[in-house]
Design a protein around this motif. Structure first.
Motif, PDB file in Angstrom:
ATOM      1  N   LYS A  84     -12.465  -1.998  -0.890  1.00  0.00           N
ATOM      2  CA  LYS A  84     -11.496  -1.661  -1.933  1.00  0.00           C
ATOM      3  C   LYS A  84     -12.099  -1.635  -3.333  1.00  0.00           C
ATOM      4  CE  LYS A  84      -8.391  -1.048   0.942  1.00  0.00           C
ATOM      5  NZ  LYS A  84      -7.032  -0.812   1.228  1.00  0.00           N
TER       6      LYS A  84
ATOM      7  N   GLU B  97       0.822  -1.200   0.000  1.00  0.00           N
ATOM      8  CA  GLU B  97       0.000   0.000   0.000  1.00  0.00           C
ATOM      9  C   GLU B  97       0.863   1.260   0.000  1.00  0.00           C
ATOM     10  OE1 GLU B  97      -3.342  -0.705   2.713  1.00  0.00           O
ATOM     11  OE2 GLU B  97      -4.286  -1.798   1.053  1.00  0.00           O
TER      12      GLU B  97
ATOM     13  N   GLY C 181       0.968   2.430  -3.244  1.00  0.00           N
ATOM     14  CA  GLY C 181      -0.302   2.880  -3.812  1.00  0.00           C
ATOM     15  C   GLY C 181      -1.221   1.764  -4.272  1.00  0.00           C
ATOM     16  N   ALA C 182      -0.846   0.507  -4.018  1.00  0.00           N
ATOM     17  CA  ALA C 182      -1.724  -0.584  -4.457  1.00  0.00           C
ATOM     18  C   ALA C 182      -2.904  -0.709  -3.505  1.00  0.00           C
ATOM     19  CB  ALA C 182      -0.943  -1.891  -4.469  1.00  0.00           C
ATOM     20  N   GLU C 183      -4.044  -1.027  -4.035  1.00  0.00           N
ATOM     21  CA  GLU C 183      -5.237  -1.266  -3.218  1.00  0.00           C
ATOM     22  C   GLU C 183      -5.405  -2.776  -3.099  1.00  0.00           C
ATOM     23  OE1 GLU C 183      -7.446   0.830  -1.858  1.00  0.00           O
ATOM     24  OE2 GLU C 183      -7.544   2.672  -3.037  1.00  0.00           O
TER      25      GLU C 183
ATOM     26  N   TYR D 211      -6.774  -6.605  -9.275  1.00  0.00           N
ATOM     27  CA  TYR D 211      -5.555  -6.367  -8.489  1.00  0.00           C
ATOM     28  C   TYR D 211      -4.352  -7.040  -9.153  1.00  0.00           C
ATOM     29  CZ  TYR D 211      -2.074  -6.929  -4.864  1.00  0.00           C
ATOM     30  OH  TYR D 211      -0.885  -6.931  -4.187  1.00  0.00           O
TER      31      TYR D 211
ATOM     32  N   GLU E  76      -1.394  -4.877 -10.552  1.00  0.00           N
ATOM     33  CA  GLU E  76      -0.175  -4.801  -9.733  1.00  0.00           C
ATOM     34  C   GLU E  76       0.867  -5.836 -10.136  1.00  0.00           C
ATOM     35  OE1 GLU E  76       0.178  -2.306  -7.816  1.00  0.00           O
ATOM     36  OE2 GLU E  76      -1.920  -1.658  -7.919  1.00  0.00           O
TER      37      GLU E  76
END
Ligand code: SF4
Ligand code: SF4
Lengths: 136, 269
Positions: B14, A116, A119-121, B233, B237
């Motif tokens: 989220k 986080e 900046g990752a959720e 996600y 990511e």
């Protein structure tokens, strides 16, 4: 094979709800598995080893932590064997004895902080599913 | 058209974008979503062992609540949908499980899988109709190349999920056409993003996600869409950032003129 190992193998197969005798050793489950390269025991071998009662090999296989539960092997097995269900049952027996959980809650704050910060959720779904898979 | 609605935990935290844009778009399409007054986490993964009863109970409660409200149960997150649909199937077909779950919950009326579980995309396809969606679009994404990422949970096992053709699905591509964009079909659209291994083994998640994003990029995709917070996600990511990833409902709400697409995409029109 020791007697208790045989019982354990039967327990695992029963819990998985799979019928390992239906397997025709075509290898399609392993061919379609996205984690094939990273596994030491491949999906089709899980089926054979369970059938033969070789649970010691299954319980310490690193494949338990490489399976993504993607159900590709379940969908594509021409005999309806559901190898992923077998892997899940072995994972259950590998985790169940006290103290053997693979994931402990104290990893979460570190994990979240690392990600986080950048900046990752991180979705709750990730934490919930990982804990459901890696601790009992 | 009215549905009982199970948003699930991640959509309350989220993945708020997924929930909000879905609600906005449903309203504009004449679909009423009534969130269940009380619900609990579905557990995020389906318990494959038939002997694990307790972890199925939260889903049974939600399914039973929808039955008592007399409505089908609508889901949106791929994982919630997967779990609800499969637990419902267990309640229909596995007598041992059904008896144990009912013994535990002691409902006034035992539950035997009566509720129809509908995914938001199935609602668009089968209840509203993509023709109607297209008619309501005010800001079409003309010429934008969008790749649909199905992942695993919506499609497999197809014998239970009955969502679409598991090897050659089309519902998301039809959705993309309905909002005026150009669907990009690419290999790996129904292969795994890595899922929950992202927590314990990021390398494995990267490997799986990059296979997906790379294939989408090679086929000219300008954006990827998904229904799943964990897929989003991982693709974002762990997928290397080659292609922007959005929930399909963000595109839907934008095409209906309800909310601009965050992180925007140039429209040809
Ligand atoms: S469910 Fe597990 S074993 Fe089966 S194909 Fe997917 S990753 Fe491989
Ligand atoms: S795909 Fe099915 S039949 Fe073929 S090896 Fe795997 S489990 Fe056996």
């Amino acid at each position: 094979m020791r007697v208790d190992e045989k019982t354990l193998a039967e327990d695992i197969v029963r819990m998985s709800g799979t019928n390992v005798k239906k397997c025709m050793k075509c290898g399609k489950c392993s061919a379609t598995c996205p984690s094939f390269e990273d596994m030491d025991v491949h999906p089709h071998s899980f089926v054979t080893m369970a059938e033969e009662g070789d649970v010691a090999g299954l319980l310490k296989s690193k494949s338990l932590w490489k399976c993504l539960s993607c159900f590709a092997c379940v969908e594509r097995c021409p005999r309806g064997v559901e190898p992923a269900h077998l892997i899940e049952a072995v994972r259950f027996f590998a985790l169940s004895p006290q103290g053997l959980n693979k994931m402990k809650p104290d990893v979460v704050p570190i994990f979240l902080q690392n990600l986080e910060e950048k900046g990752a959720e991180v979705p709750q779904q990730l934490l919930t599913s990982a804990f459901r898979k890696y601790s009992k | 058209m009215e549905f009982s609605y199970f948003p699930g935990c991640t959509l309350k935290t989220k993945a708020r974008d997924l929930d909000e844009t879905a609600r906005l778009a449903a309203e504009a399409l004449g679909v009423t979503l009534r969130e269940l007054p009380e619900w609990q986490c579905c557990g995020a993964v389906y318990p494959m062992s038939r002997e694990e009863i307790a972890v199925r109970l939260s889903s049974v409660r939600a399914l039973m609540a929808a039955r008592d409200e007399g409505r089908p149960l609508l889901t949106l997150c791929s994982a919630c949908h997967h779990v609800m649909k499969r637990v419902n199937h267990d309640m229909q077909t596995d007598e041992g499980l059904r008896t144990k779950a009912n013994n535990y919950l002691q409902p006034d009326k035992p539950y035997a899988g009566e509720t129809r579980v509908v995914h938001y995309l199935e609602m668009l396809r089968d209840e509203v109709g993509f023709g109607e969606v297209a008619r309501k679009v005010t800001s079409p994404f003309k010429g934008v190349k969008i790749a649909a990422y199905y992942g695993c949970m919506l499609l497999r096992p197809s014998a239970v999920m009955r969502f679409d053709n598991p090897e050659n699905p089309s519902v998301m591509e039809d959705f993309i056409s309905a909002i005026g964009a150009a669907p990009v079909r690419f290999p790996y659209r129904n292969e795994c993003c890595g899922g929950y291994v992202a927590l314990d083994d990021r390398g494995a998640a990267r490997k799986a996600s990059r296979r997906v994003t790379r294939a989408a990029a090679q086929h000219g995709a300008e954006a990827l869409i998904t229904a799943c917070p964990l897929c989003l996600y991982n693709l974002k990511e762990n997928g290397g950032g080659e292609v922007p990833v959005h929930y399909f409902t963000e595109f839907l709400a934008a095409a209906l003129g309800l909310k601009t697409l965050e992180g925007g995409l140039a429209r040809a029109s």
